[in-house]
Design a protein around this motif. Sequence first.
Motif, mmCIF file in Angstrom:
data_model
loop_
_atom_site.group_PDB
_atom_site.id
_atom_site.type_symbol
_atom_site.label_atom_id
_atom_site.label_comp_id
_atom_site.label_asym_id
_atom_site.label_seq_id
_atom_site.Cartn_x
_atom_site.Cartn_y
_atom_site.Cartn_z
ATOM 1 N N ALA A 28 0.834 -1.209 0.000
ATOM 2 C CA ALA A 28 0.000 0.000 0.000
ATOM 3 C C ALA A 28 0.862 1.249 0.000
ATOM 4 O O ALA A 28 1.877 1.317 0.705
ATOM 5 N N TYR A 29 0.457 2.236 -0.795
ATOM 6 C CA TYR A 29 1.126 3.533 -0.779
ATOM 7 C C TYR A 29 0.061 4.627 -0.809
ATOM 8 O O TYR A 29 -0.971 4.486 -1.479
ATOM 9 N N ALA A 30 0.319 5.703 -0.092
ATOM 10 C CA ALA A 30 -0.668 6.770 0.062
ATOM 11 C C ALA A 30 -0.533 7.830 -1.029
ATOM 12 O O ALA A 30 0.582 8.239 -1.375
ATOM 13 N N ARG A 31 -1.666 8.284 -1.523
ATOM 14 C CA ARG A 31 -1.672 9.365 -2.502
ATOM 15 C C ARG A 31 -1.031 10.626 -1.917
ATOM 16 O O ARG A 31 -0.351 11.376 -2.638
ATOM 17 N N GLU A 32 -1.202 10.836 -0.628
ATOM 18 C CA GLU A 32 -0.612 12.009 0.007
ATOM 19 C C GLU A 32 0.913 11.979 -0.066
ATOM 20 O O GLU A 32 1.561 13.027 -0.240
ATOM 21 N N ASP A 33 1.501 10.783 0.041
ATOM 22 C CA ASP A 33 2.960 10.676 -0.076
ATOM 23 C C ASP A 33 3.408 10.826 -1.523
ATOM 24 O O ASP A 33 4.479 11.389 -1.794
ATOM 25 N N TYR A 34 2.607 10.343 -2.457
ATOM 26 C CA TYR A 34 2.879 10.623 -3.874
ATOM 27 C C TYR A 34 2.907 12.124 -4.135
ATOM 28 O O TYR A 34 3.784 12.634 -4.860
ATOM 29 N N ASP A 35 1.961 12.841 -3.567
ATOM 30 C CA ASP A 35 1.894 14.292 -3.787
ATOM 31 C C ASP A 35 3.142 14.973 -3.228
ATOM 32 O O ASP A 35 3.667 15.933 -3.825
ATOM 33 N N TRP A 36 3.617 14.491 -2.081
ATOM 34 C CA TRP A 36 4.850 15.032 -1.506
ATOM 35 C C TRP A 36 6.021 14.793 -2.457
ATOM 36 O O TRP A 36 6.823 15.702 -2.712
ATOM 37 N N GLY A 92 -0.619 6.840 -9.591
ATOM 38 C CA GLY A 92 -0.727 5.690 -8.713
ATOM 39 C C GLY A 92 -0.290 4.418 -9.405
ATOM 40 O O GLY A 92 -0.555 4.217 -10.590
ATOM 41 N N GLY A 93 0.398 3.559 -8.672
ATOM 42 C CA GLY A 93 0.925 2.313 -9.220
ATOM 43 C C GLY A 93 2.365 2.399 -9.662
ATOM 44 O O GLY A 93 3.026 1.372 -9.847
ATOM 45 N N LEU A 94 2.890 3.617 -9.842
ATOM 46 C CA LEU A 94 4.261 3.785 -10.327
ATOM 47 C C LEU A 94 5.281 3.186 -9.361
ATOM 48 O O LEU A 94 6.302 2.632 -9.783
ATOM 49 N N PHE A 95 5.028 3.279 -8.058
ATOM 50 C CA PHE A 95 5.954 2.750 -7.065
ATOM 51 C C PHE A 95 5.792 1.240 -6.880
ATOM 52 O O PHE A 95 6.495 0.637 -6.080
ATOM 53 N N GLY A 96 4.847 0.653 -7.600
ATOM 54 C CA GLY A 96 4.645 -0.782 -7.515
ATOM 55 C C GLY A 96 3.636 -1.221 -6.480
ATOM 56 O O GLY A 96 3.546 -2.408 -6.167
ATOM 57 N N GLU A 97 2.844 -0.271 -5.960
ATOM 58 C CA GLU A 97 1.879 -0.645 -4.930
ATOM 59 C C GLU A 97 0.620 -1.271 -5.537
ATOM 60 O O GLU A 97 0.192 -0.913 -6.622
ATOM 61 N N ASN A 98 0.054 -2.203 -4.793
ATOM 62 C CA ASN A 98 -1.197 -2.845 -5.197
ATOM 63 C C ASN A 98 -2.406 -1.990 -4.887
ATOM 64 O O ASN A 98 -3.412 -2.051 -5.602
ATOM 65 N N PRO A 143 7.969 4.900 3.280
ATOM 66 C CA PRO A 143 8.131 3.666 2.513
ATOM 67 C C PRO A 143 6.842 3.010 2.041
ATOM 68 O O PRO A 143 6.878 2.137 1.185
ATOM 69 N N GLY A 144 5.683 3.424 2.595
ATOM 70 C CA GLY A 144 4.485 2.630 2.362
ATOM 71 C C GLY A 144 4.595 1.342 3.156
ATOM 72 O O GLY A 144 5.630 1.055 3.766
#
Length: 224
Positions: free
Chosen positions: A70-78, A89-95, A151-152
């Motif tokens: 899992a990865y948070a959209r808020e951390d993507y925005d950061w 979303g999905g670029l970091f490899g999260e499901n 890190p998610g």
Amino acid sequence: MGKLLSVNLAVPEPNPAKSVGRTGINKRPVDGPVPVRAPGPKHGGLGSGLVGDQIFDVQSHGGDDQAVYAYAREDYDWWQAELGRELPGGLFGENITTVGVDVNGAAIGERWRIGPDVVLQATFGRIPCATFQYKMAEPHWVKRFTQAARPGTYLRIVEPGEIRAGDEVTVVQQPKVRVTIAEGFRALMLEPALLPRLLEVEELPEEDLAEIRKRIARSTRQRD
């Protein structure tokens, strides 16, 4: 209460960064429900906890303790602000890409209910690797990702079922000892003085626990 912004499955692509030659780190959002079930052991199991997902480097990824990432959209925005580029979303490899969920602030062992059926349990943060470095094509990406300590989290599957974009995410159980995903990641990767605290966490995966004990022993020998 948060929700799933998207559920993402692998779109395999070449991976010159590792000898396996293929990677499923590139994940794209999918429509409709996706079944989730415990994949079994890392070696010889089904790999991912999501039906239809693919893992190629089974020496390093997948298995029951890394069934879902899992990865948070808020951390993507950061990270978007840091890198000056769009990060879908999905670029970091999260499901699962979440919104309104404190992913890095989740406790190791914390349980989430997703939708009506599925229960997942946070296990540990994602450790960046050569494949991630190659995928991002950013200078010193592994070091930067590590130092940011966003890190998610990996999750194990407690109750299987189906998940889909829009499902609500609710924290339904907390562990006895509260060490967050971010704190555990910093202890392992940045602040070894914090490692003994992790030994108190009953829900820590055995593989991570073995590594933590090894590092504590090494640090003790060095001091002696």
